[in-house]
Each structure stands twice: as structure tokens, then as C-alpha cells.
Scaffold this motif. Structure first.
Motif, mmCIF file in Angstrom:
data_model
loop_
_atom_site.group_PDB
_atom_site.id
_atom_site.type_symbol
_atom_site.label_atom_id
_atom_site.label_comp_id
_atom_site.label_asym_id
_atom_site.label_seq_id
_atom_site.Cartn_x
_atom_site.Cartn_y
_atom_site.Cartn_z
ATOM 1 N N ASP A 319 41.381 32.585 -50.568
ATOM 2 C CA ASP A 319 41.626 32.869 -49.706
ATOM 3 C C ASP A 319 41.737 32.003 -48.430
ATOM 4 N N PHE A 320 42.995 31.664 -48.007
ATOM 5 C CA PHE A 320 43.350 30.738 -46.931
ATOM 6 C C PHE A 320 42.658 30.918 -45.672
ATOM 7 N N THR A 321 42.116 32.209 -45.407
ATOM 8 C CA THR A 321 41.342 32.518 -44.260
ATOM 9 C C THR A 321 39.931 31.763 -44.297
ATOM 10 N N VAL A 322 39.520 31.402 -45.523
ATOM 11 C CA VAL A 322 38.447 30.639 -45.440
ATOM 12 C C VAL A 322 38.582 29.117 -44.884
ATOM 13 N N ILE A 323 39.640 28.573 -44.913
ATOM 14 C CA ILE A 323 39.991 27.231 -44.432
ATOM 15 C C ILE A 323 40.007 27.540 -42.705
ATOM 16 N N ASP A 324 40.858 28.628 -42.506
ATOM 17 C CA ASP A 324 41.089 28.940 -41.151
ATOM 18 C C ASP A 324 39.730 29.143 -40.237
ATOM 19 N N LYS A 325 39.003 30.023 -40.897
ATOM 20 C CA LYS A 325 37.599 30.223 -40.135
ATOM 21 C C LYS A 325 36.742 28.619 -40.215
#
Length: 333
Positions: A319-325
């Protein structure tokens, strides 16, 4: 048919080039095609056809990012190996796999990724019987075809992580022996995942932040020297892997050391602590930078990190959201 598992805020991409855009927009310039040391990759027993099939699939689906293609170690859906490494490389499934991949021209392909992660290989403790000769011959074959060869070895196993003292012992650390046959070695600290370390004579010690700093210091200062002591001609770039997963997201579970498991299933995570654990990779690198150069900010943190490890690998789940978070919490990650 192969399917990407990557998502962004729960959204499935409309194309594989959209996935490539998600990577590139976050600063990544290359990716690795892999799947659980090979357990998610088609296996017929014919290495050439299996390798060619994956290479054709990648070439026909993605055209906008450079990549490494995996060399699968295990069979599909199994821990059983695709061949016996002790029989040598020359007539192995893995040489046939490489030939199958190479039969498909793709200018975006940079080389191959050795998917067997264990740092015990080429040591007396490797149950798979991978030898230095096997890796040397594979490396030579790949390099003779003008391809790069990379490895991302794990320093953890099961519920604990071997301590740094073990990583200076060739009986337990194959990176010292075979690291020089790769163009890039990205060591997995495994600090994000594990809460314990096993030091010689002291098992199950807490994997503290201080131990992470020791690991980073060893990767930067000691490991390149050890690799070149064994292989003076080595041109290996030694670096680390940055690690996180969905446990950094509110209400999500993952493979973080600050998660609670029951019956081998994650039931609850301290998401804030998991984000902190991911950020500590940055802090540890900056601490080692300060030791090496005797300098502290105002050097921009990202410049200091790039000075020590200009090439880094990243694991962040699917999940790319992991990078963003994580980058929202520690932007230099």
C-alpha cells in the motif's frame, strides 16, 4: 497471469503503468519484481519457459520504469526448492530461468534479484545448501550478459534477529562471503519487524534503538571492508533497506514489533509506535553520519542520509499509503 497487489488508499490501479507512476512520483527510480522468494511465481519445472513467461508478461505490461526481475528460489505456493543448489549452477533450474528471461529483450530490465533472503547461505548453518561457488557462478553468468545482480539479505529469522556480533562471524553471516558477487547488497536491519536480538551467548535481548544504530554503523563501516577482504575485486555497493508496512496506518495490522499476535495472526498494533519504529531508521542513519563526519545539523537530514547511503532499498508492503504516512511523520524516509 500475474496480478499486482499494489494499492493506494484502497484503490486498485487502472494499469501497471499507473503503478509505475505511483513509484516514480514518490522518488523511486527502479523496482524489483518478486513474490515471497518465488512462492507466488509460476512453476512448471521448466526454468527456461517459466522465466520467459514472466519476462514476456513484464515487457508487455510495463514500459515506464527500470526494474530487476527475481530469480525464484522456492516453488509456487511451497517452501520446496525449485532445484538443488548443492548440484551446482551450470545445469540448474536457475540457469535455465535466467536464459528464459534473457530470451526476451527489454531495455527497462537492469538485471536480476536473488530472492533467497537468508544471510545464513554459504555458511555451515544454511539448510538449503547454497554454496559460495553456486553464487559465484550465477554472478559470473549474469555479468557476462551485461546484467546487474542484486541481493536484499535478511538478518532476522523467525521471532528473533541475530545481533550484530553474529554478523561479524562467517559461520553465521554469508554476506561476508558472497556479498562481493553482487552489484548491490541492501541489508535488512529487520528492526521494524522484530523486538528481540540474539547476541552470542545472550539470546532474546531487546532489539533496542541502540542496537539499530550499531547495525547501521556495521553496514556502513564494517561490512564493505569485510566483503573486500574476502573478495578484493568486489565492486559491491553496500546499503540498507528501509522497512515499514500497513501497521503504521491507523487501525491497521501488520508485521511490526509493536503488534500483538494470537495464533500467528495480528490482532492489534500500536500504530503510533510502529511509525516511530520506521522513523528510527532515519534517526539511526543521522546518528552514524554525525559520528563519521563529526557534524550535526544544519546539514539537511536528507543530504546526510544520501551521503551515507545514496542507494537504498525500501519495503513498505503493498500500500503506497504506507510511504505517504511515514514520510508525513519523518519526511527524510
Amino acid at each position: 497471469m500475474y496480478l499486482s497487489r499494489m494499492t493506494l488508499r484502497g484503490r486498485v490501479p487502472t494499469s501497471y503503468d499507473e503503478v509505475a507512476h505511483w513509484f516514480k512520483s514518490r522518488g523511486f527510480d527502479r523496482v524489483v519484481f518478486l513474490s515471497g522468494e518465488g512462492r507466488g511465481i509460476n512453476y512448471t519445472g521448466n526454468g527456461y519457459e517459466d522465466g520467459r513467461y514472466l519476462a514476456l508478461w513484464i515487457m508487455s505490461h510495463i514500459s515506464s520504469i527500470k526494474y530487476y526481475v527475481t530469480i525464484p528460489f522456492s516453488q509456487y505456493g511451497s517452501k520446496k526448492l525449485r532445484d538443488d543448489p548443492s548440484e551446482g549452477f551450470a545445469n540448474s533450474y536457475w540457469r535455465d530461468w535466467i536464459d528464459g528471461v534473457l530470451s526476451v529483450f527489454d531495455s527497462n530490465r537492469l538485471g536480476f534479484y536473488w530472492s533467497y533472503e537468508s544471510c545464513l547461505q554459504a555458511t555451515p548453518h544454511d539448510e538449503a545448501n547454497v554454496t559460495e561457488e553456486f553464487i559465484r557462478e550465477m554472478s559470473r553468468y549474469i555479468h557476462n550478459h551485461n546484467q546487474e545482480f542484486i541481493w536484499i539479505p535478511a538478518t532476522g529469522s523467525g521471532s528473533s534477529v541475530r545481533g550484530v556480533s553474529y554478523l561479524n562471524d562467517p559461520d553465521y553471516d554469508g554476506i561476508l562471503t558472497i556479498g562481493g558477487y553482487f552489484d548491490y547488497v541492501f541489508v535488512q536491519p529487520n528492526y521494524y519487524e522484530y523486538s528481540k536480538v540474539d547476541e552470542e551467548g545472550n539470546p532474546h535481548l531487546p532489539y533496542t534503538y541502540e542496537k539499530l544504530v550499531e547495525m547501521v554503523r556495521w553496514v556502513y563501516e564494517e561490512l564493505p571492508k569485510k566483503i573486500r577482504e574476502h573478495n578484493p575485486n568486489a565492486k559491491t555497493t553496500v546499503s540498507i533497506e528501509m522497512e515499514a508496512d500497513r501497521a503504521v496506518l491507523l487501525g491497521q495490522c501488520g508485521h511490526c514489533a509493536d503488534c500483538e499476535y494470537k495464533n500467528n495472526k495480528c490482532v492489534q498494533c500500536n500504530n503510533e509506535k510502529c511509525r516511530e519504529r520506521a522513523c528510527q531508521y532515519v534517526w539511526a542513519i543521522l546518528e552514524v553520519y554525525s559520528e563519521v563526519f563529526n557534524r550535526r545539523p544544519p546539514i539537511p537530514p536528507d543530504r546526510a542520509i544520501d551521503t551515507l547511503f545514496p542507494d537504498r532499498a525500501y519495503y513498505f508492503g503493498t500500500d503506497f499509503t504506507v510511504i505517504d504516512k511515514v514520510r508525513e511523520t519523518c519526511p527524510e524516509w
